[in-house]
Design a protein around this motif. Structure first.
Motif, PDB file in Angstrom:
ATOM      1  N   ILE A 254       0.867  -1.548   0.331  1.00 29.91           N
ATOM      2  CA  ILE A 254       0.090  -0.163   0.013  1.00 29.91           C
ATOM      3  C   ILE A 254       1.009   1.296  -0.254  1.00 29.91           C
ATOM      4  O   ILE A 254       0.869   1.941  -0.698  1.00 29.91           O
ATOM      5  N   LEU A 255       1.661   1.272   0.784  1.00 27.67           N
ATOM      6  CA  LEU A 255       2.543   2.344   0.831  1.00 27.67           C
ATOM      7  C   LEU A 255       3.439   3.233  -0.353  1.00 27.67           C
ATOM      8  O   LEU A 255       3.125   3.525  -1.114  1.00 27.67           O
ATOM      9  N   GLN A 256       3.758   1.236  -1.250  1.00 22.75           N
ATOM     10  CA  GLN A 256       4.901   2.238  -2.740  1.00 22.75           C
ATOM     11  C   GLN A 256       3.857   2.297  -4.075  1.00 22.75           C
ATOM     12  O   GLN A 256       4.524   3.102  -4.031  1.00 22.75           O
ATOM     13  N   GLN A 257       2.487   1.581  -3.766  1.00 20.28           N
ATOM     14  CA  GLN A 257       1.824   2.177  -5.195  1.00 20.28           C
ATOM     15  C   GLN A 257       0.805   3.569  -4.087  1.00 20.28           C
ATOM     16  O   GLN A 257       1.209   4.506  -5.130  1.00 20.28           O
ATOM     17  N   LEU A 258       0.953   4.243  -2.886  1.00 21.62           N
ATOM     18  CA  LEU A 258       1.093   5.147  -2.725  1.00 21.62           C
ATOM     19  C   LEU A 258       2.114   6.751  -2.760  1.00 21.62           C
ATOM     20  O   LEU A 258       0.867   7.324  -3.615  1.00 21.62           O
ATOM     21  N   LEU A 259       2.944   5.967  -2.126  1.00 24.73           N
ATOM     22  CA  LEU A 259       3.878   6.922  -2.610  1.00 24.73           C
ATOM     23  C   LEU A 259       4.226   7.080  -4.164  1.00 24.73           C
ATOM     24  O   LEU A 259       4.502   8.143  -5.092  1.00 24.73           O
ATOM     25  N   GLN A 260       4.224   6.138  -5.305  1.00 21.50           N
ATOM     26  CA  GLN A 260       4.289   5.990  -6.519  1.00 21.50           C
ATOM     27  C   GLN A 260       3.520   6.960  -7.126  1.00 21.50           C
ATOM     28  O   GLN A 260       4.025   7.709  -8.422  1.00 21.50           O
ATOM     29  N   SER A 261       2.186   7.150  -6.622  1.00 22.53           N
ATOM     30  CA  SER A 261       0.831   7.435  -7.330  1.00 22.53           C
ATOM     31  C   SER A 261       1.402   9.156  -6.917  1.00 22.53           C
ATOM     32  O   SER A 261       0.598  10.303  -7.037  1.00 22.53           O
ATOM     33  N   GLY A 262       2.046   9.891  -6.150  1.00 21.45           N
ATOM     34  CA  GLY A 262       2.873  10.957  -6.163  1.00 21.45           C
ATOM     35  C   GLY A 262       2.029  11.428  -4.715  1.00 21.45           C
ATOM     36  O   GLY A 262       2.687  12.767  -4.022  1.00 21.45           O
TER      37      GLY A 262
END
Length: 831
Positions: free
Chosen positions: A648-656
């Motif tokens: 979840i953290l990776q996806q949120l950070l990749q979304s900006g």
């Protein structure tokens, strides 16, 4: 109701036309209104003029399929102009030396009758036009052939050919006539539509057969003028194609003009070859082509007449305005105007999309403000005061309502009673180990039922505390929703900015790259410049490569580096749909620093499944993330929690999304996943590959270490793990890394390995300093081995270590300068 005859319909159309002319004359007296009417009617006048010429057109002096096919298509596409087109068609037929007006009137009448019948059954569609036209011509011409009883079967065969030609011309006009619609917005024409347009224009020219000015014939002048226009716009291929089609149509109208096919095709090719020089070279090319072939196909008089026709066509060509050439260029594929129109359309779409995204971003921001206001109102002092008063009223209702001293206590001694009740409520709030039976003497003096009041107050206080707990949960949830809405709004705002940036006009840069690559002898099929922002360049090229020769890394990337002024590398290669020998290659800005990672781990007791999770991933925009997560306990459940947190953290950070908000969102997700007490540590380092500045987020994790030459630097944090508290504070630690630094991150299984009697941090610093390995994977393996050996082979907890080494990026191939290639001009960045 009695049906009107074809003649009465024509009278009605003439009446409508006369009324329109009267209205136009009245508008002429009114000035501006006439100008508006002229703007609306100019396309109608053009279509009516074309109808007049098509009404005169004929094939071999016997067949006239043009008029009805044109009228039928206009009936469906521009029904508001059908009266003008009908008048023009009939007028052209009346003035034609070969066409038969009564035959055309019969065809028009039959077509309208068939059309009305189709409308009655609600089966009208543009696709039915060719069938209706062919049927109408066959019925009328077949009837005239049978009535005439001359020539045997020949008139019937000619009637069938006329009907077939009408059907085919209807199909052609259906593709060509919409181009003249003033509301047309798409500037992309297929090759079939261009050919249909040329056939329509050539058919219109046949209506000028017989118009002469001395030795000069109008159809020859117009055909050469048409060749000049398309040769200037589309070059040799289009000029030759127009010449062939125009010559073919003219030869059908006049059998003596068969030589026009080769003459117009050759002159169109020569004119198109000189299109880069402008109008004058194109005109000279056409004149040269016509003159050369005229010597072979005619005598001296024919050559002189052909020259006069060419010169007159050139004169009209030079008198044509730039607007006509520019408009025609926008419809021809491959021209700069056509490419520009596509980019303008794409830019409009991008601007509209960006505007919608910005609107949604503002909506989310407004929703965030409303949730923040609700949370602030729910936690305010006024709210607490109102809740306290409600608590007092509930106690008084149950205990004082039936008491004989109610008026005395709550009217005469209101403030004293309220103070005593407040003290009793405060004592209940502080009540813990204190016995519940303790009632102070001043309370007994002030109240006759102190035990009953205390019992009711304890009951109400329990309800009050439970209500407070859930109210606090709602307030925290509102604040979390507000924070997440702010994050979503920020992501959408960044997306809108990115869409605007991609909407810039980059076709000139694409053409510059294409020209340079072709001068190098490389086969390039398409170039798409997605972004030219410094440090964030993205270019996609589809090319055909020779297996064994890596032109992308060795030639194209160094060349792009030179013309852009920054290092460009190949970021991705993948097969293309064109075939096995084609490849889609993505070029992007090279980072100043590159990160190399290595991971080593072991599960508790030597099991296969560890509760630790790790990741090393590109986040975009030059950010590289290295992360570890340790779930509570061991085994599958711990692995699930730790991997969920990282994913979840990776996806949120990749979304900006912002780092702090991303951590809070992960925390809320873990709390809502299960009512059980579960948590997971998060240890993440985000490395900026342009500056090597590193941001650490340590949520309940162990210290990390940076090995720099002979020094080992610890990095610590004091945040609780995610999933324990509903609201956590996230502290970020920023450290500037240097080229050659090695970052070591580990879970508590390694950090706690030395035991409680040893200073763990000093022990690990000494072990890290003693490891001489330069490769990150080898370094991670050595550290894990040292820890396991220290524990004599026993693995008391899950162990994971991830090592990242930061090095300055060194391109494999140097740039080179190619003669005649200048630096590329980058568009301004949209703020």
């Amino acid at each position: 109701m009695e049906k009107k005859s074809a003649a009465s319909r024509m009278v009605g159309w003439a009446s409508e036309g006369w009324n329109a002319w009267k209205l136009a004359g009245w508008d002429l007296l009114q000035g501006n209104k006439w100008m508006q009417a002229w703007t609306v009617k100019k396309w109608g006048m053009l279509l009516a003029l074309m109808a007049f010429l098509l009404g005169r057109a004929a094939i071999l002096d016997q067949l006239a399929p043009f008029a009805l096919a044109y009228f039928a298509v206009i009936y469906y596409l521009r029904k508001d102009l059908i009266a003008w087109v009908g008048i023009g068609t009939v007028a052209g037929c009346l003035l034609s030396p070969v066409a038969h007006p009564w035959s055309l009137l019969g065809e028009l009448a039959v077509f309208l009758l068939l059309q009305k019948a189709m409308e009655k059954f609600e089966r009208t569609d543009l696709s039915q036009v060719p069938v209706l036209v062919g049927t109408s011509i066959l019925l009328v011409q077949g009837f005239l052939a049978l009535v005439g009883q001359t020539g045997g079967w020949f008139p019937i065969v000619m009637a069938a050919i006329d009907a077939a030609l009408g059907l085919i011309l209807s199909l052609i006009f259906v593709q060509a006539i919409p181009i003249f619609a003033p509301a047309r917005k798409s500037y992309h024409l297929k090759n079939e539509e261009i050919i249909c347009l040329i056939i329509l224009l050539a058919s219109v020219m046949t209506g000028t057969v017989g118009w002469t000015l001395g030795p000069v014939t109008a159809e020859h002048v117009l055909s050469r003028y048409l060749v000049l226009l398309f040769a200037l716009v589309g070059g040799a291929p289009l000029g030759a194609s127009v010449g062939v089609v125009a010559g073919m149509i003219l030869s059908l109208a006049d059998p003596n003009a068969v030589y026009q096919i080769s003459l117009l095709a050759f002159s169109g090719m020569l004119a198109g070859l000189l299109k880069e020089g402008g109008r004058l070279p194109v005109a000279l090319g056409m004149l040269l082509g016509c003159s050369i072939l005229s010597f072979y196909i005619g005598n001296q008089t024919a050559v002189l007449n052909s020259t006069w026709e060419s010169l007159l066509a050139i004169l009209v060509f030079f008198l044509s305005g730039r607007t006509l050439i520019h408009t025609l260029s926008r419809y021809v594929p491959g021209t700069q105007e056509n490419l520009k129109s596509h980019y303008e359309y794409a830019k409009r779409v991008r601007d509209i999309t960006a505007s919608r995204v910005e609107q949604f971003s503002e909506v989310f921001r407004q929703l965030s403000r409303s949730f923040t206001q609700l949370a602030a109102d729910g936690a305010g002092g006024e709210r607490r005061k109102a809740e306290q008063e409600h608590f007092m009223n509930a106690v008084a209702q149950k205990t004082c309502a039936n008491c004989f001293r109610q008026k005395t206590c709550w009217n005469e001694k209101f403030y004293d009673t309220y103070a005593v009740m407040t003290e009793m409520m405060a004592s209940i709030d502080e009540e813990g180990k204190k016995a519940k039976g303790e009632i102070r003497s001043e309370w007994r003096a002030a109240c006759k039922k102190p035990e009953q009041v205390m019992a009711v107050m304890r009951e109400q206080y329990g309800l009050y505390k439970n209500d407070q707990h859930w109210r606090k949960q709602i307030i925290e949830s509102r604040q979390l929703v507000a924070d997440q809405l702010v994050g979503v709004s920020q992501v959408m705002e960044d997306l809108a900015r990115e869409i605007k940036r991609e909407g810039q006009q980059l076709y000139l840069q694409e053409e510059q790259i294409r020209t340079t690559l072709e001068s190098l002898g490389l086969s390039v099929h398409s170039i798409d410049v997605i972004n030219l922002e410094e440090g964030n360049v993205e270019i996609e090229i589809v090319h055909q490569y020779t297996r064994g020769f890596d032109e992308c890394r060795k030639i194209i990337a160094p060349m792009l580096s030179d013309i852009l002024g920054e290092t460009i590398t190949v970021t991705k290669e993948q097969p293309n749909d064109r075939g096995p020998s084609y490849s889609l290659v993505t070029f992007g800005s090279a980072k100043e620093f590159e990160v190399e990672t290595g991971v080593a781990g072991a599960a508790k007791g030597g099991d296969l499944l560890s509760g630790d999770s790790f990741t090393a991933v590109e986040l975009g925009n030059g950010k590289f993330a290295v992360a570890l997560s340790d779930g509570m306990g061991n085994g599958e459940r711990a692995r699930l929690e730790s991997s969920t947190a990282l994913e979840i953290l990776q996806q949120l950070l990749q979304s900006g999304m912002d780092e702090k908000l991303a951590i809070k969102s992960v925390n809320s997700v873990l709390m809502l996943r299960s009512p059980e007490e579960i948590y997971a540590t998060v240890d993440m380092a985000i490395i900026d590959q342009y500056s090597a500045e590193t941001t650490f987020m340590k949520i309940g994790s162990t210290p990390s270490f940076i090995k720099r030459a002979g020094e080992v630097i610890p990095v610590t944090g004091s945040n609780l793990p995610v999933g324990i508290l509903s609201d956590i504070e996230v502290d970020l630690v920023t450290v500037q890394l240097l080229p050659g630094d090695t970052l070591i991150m580990m879970t508590d299984g390694i950090f706690d390995a030395p035991g409680y009697a040893v200073n763990k941090e000093l022990w690990l610093k000494r072990v890290i300093q003693e490891i001489r390995a330069e490769d990150p994977q080898e370094f991670a393996d050595c550290l894990l081995e040292r820890v396991v050996r220290h524990q004599q082979g026993d693995i008391h907890d899950d162990m994971t270590v991830i090592v990242a080494k930061v090095n300055r990026y060194q391109p494999e191939w140097a740039t080179f300068r190619w003669p005649g290639v200048s630096r590329m001009e980058r568009p301004k960045v949209v703020s």
